[in-house]
Each structure stands twice: as C-alpha cells, then as structure tokens.
Design a protein around this motif. Sequence first.
Motif, PDB file in Angstrom:
ATOM      1  N   ALA A  97       0.868  -1.195   0.000  1.00 24.35           N
ATOM      2  CA  ALA A  97       0.000   0.000   0.000  1.00 24.35           C
ATOM      3  C   ALA A  97       0.893   1.229   0.000  1.00 24.35           C
ATOM      4  O   ALA A  97       2.106   1.126   0.277  1.00 24.35           O
ATOM      5  CB  ALA A  97      -0.886   0.013   1.243  1.00 24.35           C
ATOM      6  N   ALA A  98       0.325   2.390  -0.328  1.00 21.66           N
ATOM      7  CA  ALA A  98       1.062   3.658  -0.190  1.00 21.66           C
ATOM      8  C   ALA A  98       0.263   4.569   0.726  1.00 21.66           C
ATOM      9  O   ALA A  98      -0.968   4.629   0.620  1.00 21.66           O
ATOM     10  CB  ALA A  98       1.252   4.319  -1.554  1.00 21.66           C
ATOM     11  N   ARG A  99       0.968   5.208   1.640  1.00 21.09           N
ATOM     12  CA  ARG A  99       0.312   6.270   2.429  1.00 21.09           C
ATOM     13  C   ARG A  99      -0.011   7.379   1.446  1.00 21.09           C
ATOM     14  O   ARG A  99       0.851   7.766   0.628  1.00 21.09           O
ATOM     15  CB  ARG A  99       1.304   6.755   3.499  1.00 21.09           C
ATOM     16  N   ILE A 100      -1.229   7.882   1.471  1.00 24.06           N
ATOM     17  CA  ILE A 100      -1.607   8.910   0.481  1.00 24.06           C
ATOM     18  C   ILE A 100      -2.459   9.975   1.163  1.00 24.06           C
ATOM     19  O   ILE A 100      -3.107   9.704   2.183  1.00 24.06           O
ATOM     20  CB  ILE A 100      -2.334   8.257  -0.734  1.00 24.06           C
ATOM     21  N   PHE A 101      -2.426  11.203   0.609  1.00 25.10           N
ATOM     22  CA  PHE A 101      -3.180  12.318   1.197  1.00 25.10           C
ATOM     23  C   PHE A 101      -4.107  12.924   0.139  1.00 25.10           C
ATOM     24  O   PHE A 101      -3.904  12.726  -1.064  1.00 25.10           O
ATOM     25  CB  PHE A 101      -2.195  13.358   1.754  1.00 25.10           C
ATOM     26  N   THR A 102      -5.096  13.640   0.617  1.00 28.01           N
ATOM     27  CA  THR A 102      -6.135  14.190  -0.276  1.00 28.01           C
ATOM     28  C   THR A 102      -5.510  15.013  -1.399  1.00 28.01           C
ATOM     29  O   THR A 102      -4.714  15.911  -1.136  1.00 28.01           O
ATOM     30  CB  THR A 102      -7.107  15.069   0.538  1.00 28.01           C
ATOM     31  N   GLY A 103      -5.886  14.678  -2.625  1.00 30.86           N
ATOM     32  CA  GLY A 103      -5.405  15.415  -3.794  1.00 30.86           C
ATOM     33  C   GLY A 103      -4.133  14.840  -4.375  1.00 30.86           C
ATOM     34  O   GLY A 103      -3.717  15.249  -5.464  1.00 30.86           O
ATOM     35  N   ALA A 104      -3.500  13.864  -3.690  1.00 26.59           N
ATOM     36  CA  ALA A 104      -2.228  13.312  -4.197  1.00 26.59           C
ATOM     37  C   ALA A 104      -2.496  12.308  -5.321  1.00 26.59           C
ATOM     38  O   ALA A 104      -3.547  11.665  -5.363  1.00 26.59           O
ATOM     39  CB  ALA A 104      -1.473  12.647  -3.063  1.00 26.59           C
ATOM     40  N   VAL A 105      -1.503  12.172  -6.198  1.00 29.12           N
ATOM     41  CA  VAL A 105      -1.625  11.305  -7.382  1.00 29.12           C
ATOM     42  C   VAL A 105      -1.614   9.833  -6.953  1.00 29.12           C
ATOM     43  O   VAL A 105      -0.789   9.420  -6.141  1.00 29.12           O
ATOM     44  CB  VAL A 105      -0.456  11.592  -8.349  1.00 29.12           C
ATOM     45  N   MET A 106      -2.533   9.057  -7.523  1.00 33.60           N
ATOM     46  CA  MET A 106      -2.585   7.623  -7.218  1.00 33.60           C
ATOM     47  C   MET A 106      -1.352   6.934  -7.802  1.00 33.60           C
ATOM     48  O   MET A 106      -0.968   7.201  -8.945  1.00 33.60           O
ATOM     49  CB  MET A 106      -3.828   6.992  -7.857  1.00 33.60           C
ATOM     50  N   PRO A 107      -0.756   6.027  -7.035  1.00 31.17           N
ATOM     51  CA  PRO A 107       0.400   5.294  -7.576  1.00 31.17           C
ATOM     52  C   PRO A 107      -0.057   4.199  -8.530  1.00 31.17           C
ATOM     53  O   PRO A 107      -1.179   3.709  -8.412  1.00 31.17           O
ATOM     54  CB  PRO A 107       1.033   4.703  -6.316  1.00 31.17           C
ATOM     55  N   GLU A 108       0.816   3.850  -9.429  1.00 30.40           N
ATOM     56  CA  GLU A 108       0.505   2.745 -10.343  1.00 30.40           C
ATOM     57  C   GLU A 108       0.308   1.469  -9.542  1.00 30.40           C
ATOM     58  O   GLU A 108       0.983   1.270  -8.520  1.00 30.40           O
ATOM     59  CB  GLU A 108       1.661   2.543 -11.322  1.00 30.40           C
ATOM     60  N   GLY A 109      -0.570   0.613  -9.973  1.00 34.07           N
ATOM     61  CA  GLY A 109      -0.832  -0.661  -9.274  1.00 34.07           C
ATOM     62  C   GLY A 109      -1.994  -0.541  -8.314  1.00 34.07           C
ATOM     63  O   GLY A 109      -2.759  -1.492  -8.153  1.00 34.07           O
ATOM     64  N   ALA A 110      -2.150   0.629  -7.673  1.00 34.91           N
ATOM     65  CA  ALA A 110      -3.270   0.801  -6.722  1.00 34.91           C
ATOM     66  C   ALA A 110      -4.491   1.305  -7.474  1.00 34.91           C
ATOM     67  O   ALA A 110      -4.366   2.017  -8.468  1.00 34.91           O
ATOM     68  CB  ALA A 110      -2.883   1.802  -5.639  1.00 34.91           C
ATOM     69  N   ASP A 111      -5.682   0.935  -6.991  1.00 36.71           N
ATOM     70  CA  ASP A 111      -6.902   1.367  -7.672  1.00 36.71           C
ATOM     71  C   ASP A 111      -7.969   1.854  -6.699  1.00 36.71           C
ATOM     72  O   ASP A 111      -9.062   2.229  -7.094  1.00 36.71           O
ATOM     73  CB  ASP A 111      -7.473   0.217  -8.527  1.00 36.71           C
ATOM     74  N   THR A 112      -7.677   1.805  -5.391  1.00 38.49           N
ATOM     75  CA  THR A 112      -8.692   2.079  -4.377  1.00 38.49           C
ATOM     76  C   THR A 112      -8.019   2.807  -3.211  1.00 38.49           C
ATOM     77  O   THR A 112      -6.840   2.573  -2.936  1.00 38.49           O
ATOM     78  CB  THR A 112      -9.282   0.729  -3.884  1.00 38.49           C
ATOM     79  N   VAL A 113      -8.787   3.668  -2.538  1.00 33.87           N
ATOM     80  CA  VAL A 113      -8.239   4.329  -1.348  1.00 33.87           C
ATOM     81  C   VAL A 113      -9.083   3.916  -0.140  1.00 33.87           C
ATOM     82  O   VAL A 113     -10.311   3.916  -0.203  1.00 33.87           O
ATOM     83  CB  VAL A 113      -8.247   5.870  -1.507  1.00 33.87           C
ATOM     84  N   VAL A 114      -8.392   3.551   0.938  1.00 41.86           N
ATOM     85  CA  VAL A 114      -9.074   3.247   2.202  1.00 41.86           C
ATOM     86  C   VAL A 114      -8.819   4.444   3.115  1.00 41.86           C
ATOM     87  O   VAL A 114      -7.668   4.834   3.313  1.00 41.86           O
ATOM     88  CB  VAL A 114      -8.516   1.965   2.842  1.00 41.86           C
ATOM     89  N   MET A 115      -9.907   5.040   3.637  1.00 41.34           N
ATOM     90  CA  MET A 115      -9.674   6.229   4.470  1.00 41.34           C
ATOM     91  C   MET A 115      -9.026   5.834   5.783  1.00 41.34           C
ATOM     92  O   MET A 115      -9.213   4.716   6.282  1.00 41.34           O
ATOM     93  CB  MET A 115     -10.943   7.054   4.648  1.00 41.34           C
ATOM     94  N   GLN A 116      -8.238   6.737   6.313  1.00 40.08           N
ATOM     95  CA  GLN A 116      -7.361   6.366   7.418  1.00 40.08           C
ATOM     96  C   GLN A 116      -8.131   5.946   8.667  1.00 40.08           C
ATOM     97  O   GLN A 116      -7.659   5.116   9.432  1.00 40.08           O
ATOM     98  CB  GLN A 116      -6.341   7.480   7.617  1.00 40.08           C
ATOM     99  N   GLU A 117      -9.373   6.413   8.823  1.00 37.32           N
ATOM    100  CA  GLU A 117     -10.180   6.048   9.990  1.00 37.32           C
ATOM    101  C   GLU A 117     -10.497   4.547  10.005  1.00 37.32           C
ATOM    102  O   GLU A 117     -10.891   4.010  11.041  1.00 37.32           O
ATOM    103  CB  GLU A 117     -11.508   6.830   9.990  1.00 37.32           C
ATOM    104  N   GLN A 118     -10.377   3.863   8.849  1.00 35.44           N
ATOM    105  CA  GLN A 118     -10.695   2.434   8.804  1.00 35.44           C
ATOM    106  C   GLN A 118      -9.435   1.574   8.766  1.00 35.44           C
ATOM    107  O   GLN A 118      -9.440   0.457   8.226  1.00 35.44           O
ATOM    108  CB  GLN A 118     -11.599   2.152   7.608  1.00 35.44           C
ATOM    109  N   THR A 119      -8.378   2.146   9.311  1.00 38.92           N
ATOM    110  CA  THR A 119      -7.090   1.432   9.316  1.00 38.92           C
ATOM    111  C   THR A 119      -6.426   1.596  10.685  1.00 38.92           C
ATOM    112  O   THR A 119      -6.827   2.452  11.488  1.00 38.92           O
ATOM    113  CB  THR A 119      -6.144   2.033   8.256  1.00 38.92           C
TER     114      THR A 119
END
Length: 421
Positions: A97-119
Amino acid sequence: MLPVSQAEATILDLVKPLDKQRDAEFVSLLIAIERILAAPAIGHLDFPHWDNSAMDGYAVRYEDVQYASSQQPVVLEIVDEIPAGRSPQQLIKAGQAARIFTGAVMPEGADTVVMQEQTQREGDRVTILTAPQPQAFVRHQASYYQAGKTLLAPGTMLRAAQIAVLAAAQCNQLKVYRRPRVAIISTGDELVHPETPLEIGQLVDSNQYALTALVTQTGAEPIPMGIVPDRPLVLQKAFSKAIATADVVLSSGGVSVGDYDYVEEILTALGAEMHVRAVAMKPGKPLTVAKFSPAHATERKPVLYFGLPGNPVSALVCFWRFVQPALRKLSGLADNWGPVYVKARSRQDLSSDGKRETYIWGQLHLIDGYFEFQPASGSLNSGNLINFAQANGLAIIPVGQTAVASGDEVRVLQFGFPIMS
Ligand SMILES: Nc1nc2c(c(=O)[nH]1)N[C@H]1C(S)=C(S)[C@@H](COP(=O)(O)OP(=O)(O)OC[C@H]3O[C@@H](n4cnc5c(N)ncnc54)[C@H](O)[C@@H]3O)O[C@H]1N2
Ligand code: MOO
Ligand SMILES: [Mg+2]
C-alpha cells in the motif's frame, strides 16, 4: 401606440449582436470579470488532471482488501508516502500500500483508497479493518472534463465561477467581445450641469448621469456627449456625430408633441428608419426607436437610436424595459437579456387607468424568502425623481386592469437589491 411586448420584440429584432471576429479583443483573466466570451474556451488539461485520492488514507489494490473485516483484517506493507504535489515513486504490488493524502496522485498498481479512519498503522505496516468499495475515493482523470472539449461556450458572461474554472484550466487569455459604445445626449434649453447655479426655469441634466451609470452597469462603454439645446441644426449636428461614433445612441427629451420636440423630425431628416413612435406604457409613452443602416455592406454595423422621454423616471423605466435588453443582446450575451421579474405581495392598493401598461416604482422587500412590494410614498409622477431614490422595483399593472388590491400578488421588475427585513 405599440403594446409593450410588441415594442420589445421589435427592438430586439433590430439588434444584431457584435461580430465574433471584428468586434473581439483579448483580455487576461484578472480583468475579464463580466466580459462576454466571443470564442469557446477550450482547456488543454483533463479534469482531474490525474487519478488522485479524495481522502487521507492508503492507496491499495482492491483485490488485496476486498474481504477485509475487523474479524479478518488485512495487513499491507507501506512502500511509499505520497503527499499532494509529489509524484509517486513506487509501483504498488500485491500485499503493498502507499500512504496517500487528499489530492495526491494515485500510484501505479493501486486502484482504491481506504480512508485512514478504517485502518491501524504500526511502523511500515497498515491494517485494513473494513472492505472498501472497488475504486473507492479515487477521483479519476478526465472524469469531470476532457481536454479539448468546450469548457465555456461563446456568449457566456464571465463571473467568479467561470473565472475560477478558466484559471484552473490555464486559460489565461480570453477572446471577448468589445464593449458596445453608447453615446448619451441630453436635449433641452432648460438643462444645466450640476455645478451651475440655476436661473429661473432651469433644471439639472440628471438624465446624462443616470444613463451613464446604467450603461456602465450594463457592461457597455458610455460616451457622454453633453447637453444640446432645442435648436434643429445644433441637434442634427450632435446626432450625426453620435451616430458616427457609437453602436447605440440614447438621447433624452424632445420626443413628445411640443413645439420644441424635434427628435423625430431630425432622425427622419438624417435618413433613419423609424420603428417605434409611441408605446402603451406609463411612464414612457413617447419612446422613439429608429435604426440607421450603413449605406454599404462593407461599412460598420447599423446604429440603433433610442429617443427616450425627457421626464427622468420615464427615461429610467424605458432603459430597464428596452435599452438594457438591447445592449445585452448587442454585447454578444447568448441569453437572459430581459429584465428580472419577480412576484410580490403588494402592501398597498395600486391603481392604473387600465389604458397603458403602468409601472409603479417602490421598494421590494424580501421577507422569509418572499417578496413584498411597497409603492413609493408621495407623487408617482414621472417628473418626480426624488422618491425614486429608495426604489428598487417597478410593479406592473397590465393593460385592461385598473387595480391591484393590498395583499394581492403583482409582477415586479426588479432593478436593485431587495431590502432584507
Ligand atoms: N400634449 C402632450 N404633452 C405631453 C405628452 C402628450 O402625450 N401630449 N406626453 C407627456 C409625456 S408622457 C412625457 S414622458 C413627456 C415627454 O417629453 P419629451 O420627451 O418631449 O421631453 P421634454 O419635453 O424635453 O422634457 C420633459 C420633462 O423632462 C425634463 N427633462 C428633459 N431632459 C432632462 C434631463 N436630461 N434631465 C432631467 N430632466 C430632463 C424636462 O425639463 C421636462 O420637465 O411629455 C409629456 N407631454
Ligand atoms: O409617459 Mo410619460 O413617460 O408619463 O411621463
Ligand atoms: Mg417635450
């Protein structure tokens, strides 16, 4: 006398909008407010520009987490951190997984974002406690707008929302229509400038100021041409100059039946086509509208001439009812030329002789989202400008109707901000 609606239709029919090519100029976005596009605005960027995250959280592969739950949490290895504005550095592989923030570019290979409250995070591992929807919280490239399509059509007025869109799309130079040029002439031997002490019988030329303000508010360029005495040769010279200079000429005064009312006679002598001589409205009855056509097709556009009645309220009412829509159409605006009408509950009895469409000035109040109309106190006579100062609307009584009872609904032409109380 023409009915008001027929006069309006005649006038709008006479107006041909400015030319998209010949009458256009380029302006930069910062000074484009309230200008009208003469060409489509086309962006060269997709919106969103890239697939990006709508949440602070973790970019994952859906197939890795589709069965995650608090009973069966999925643990992923964090291989990258992607704040907004930074390019992803890693391909996300199975179990990552990649740590990601609002507005940041999705990395290749990933297709979904899990919001941090559910992790839950521990070091370089993240535990996913709930299965997301596939492609959750990903804002896909070009899902709002595709580069190359028309972003804004010609004829659009640029206000804050449109300017924001154009800025985001990097459209910095806009092709807009030039402002229509409007010559303003006051006719009358009795008229003086505001700074001149009055001699008996004289009156300040307030129409020049009122019309200059209205033309400016409508987005056109006023050309104030001053006071012209009631002398045919002087008037003729002034009218010729105005016609040669402007797209539209507004004169006030001299359109009634008095011995010093020369406007129609001079327009005819100058070769104008007369289209409107009188309108069944009060105030505004002697409104005169004419057109000057260019002698040769190669010459400039036709010039529209409005001979407005001299009475100050009549001149203003004719402006809002007829001149403003004509200027809006001329300016290239695609639609919405007409006045704004609202329905209001009258706070008092209103009356009319029923013969002419009657415009009663007063105040529109906005009470809990509903309009109420309070007619101006004092004389409702078209020479009384003083009680117009607090007015923001014109209640309209149609031909054939002689009264609106207090508490009944009336149609109101709104020309100012409503009073909130
Ligand atoms: N016998 C008739 N007399 C009038 C009629 C009619 O049907 N039969 N119509 C009346 C109506 S309605 C109006 S409106 C006025 C229109 O008059 P004109 O357009 O000819 O205007 P003037 O006679 O030049 O002036 C009228 C009035 O307005 C004052 N005025 C003129 N210019 C200005 C200005 N630039 N700023 C401020 N005030 C202005 C002028 O001093 C007069 O008081 O005719 C009725 N008569
Ligand atoms: O119709 Mo005139 O415009 O009342 O004063
Ligand atoms: Mg007159």
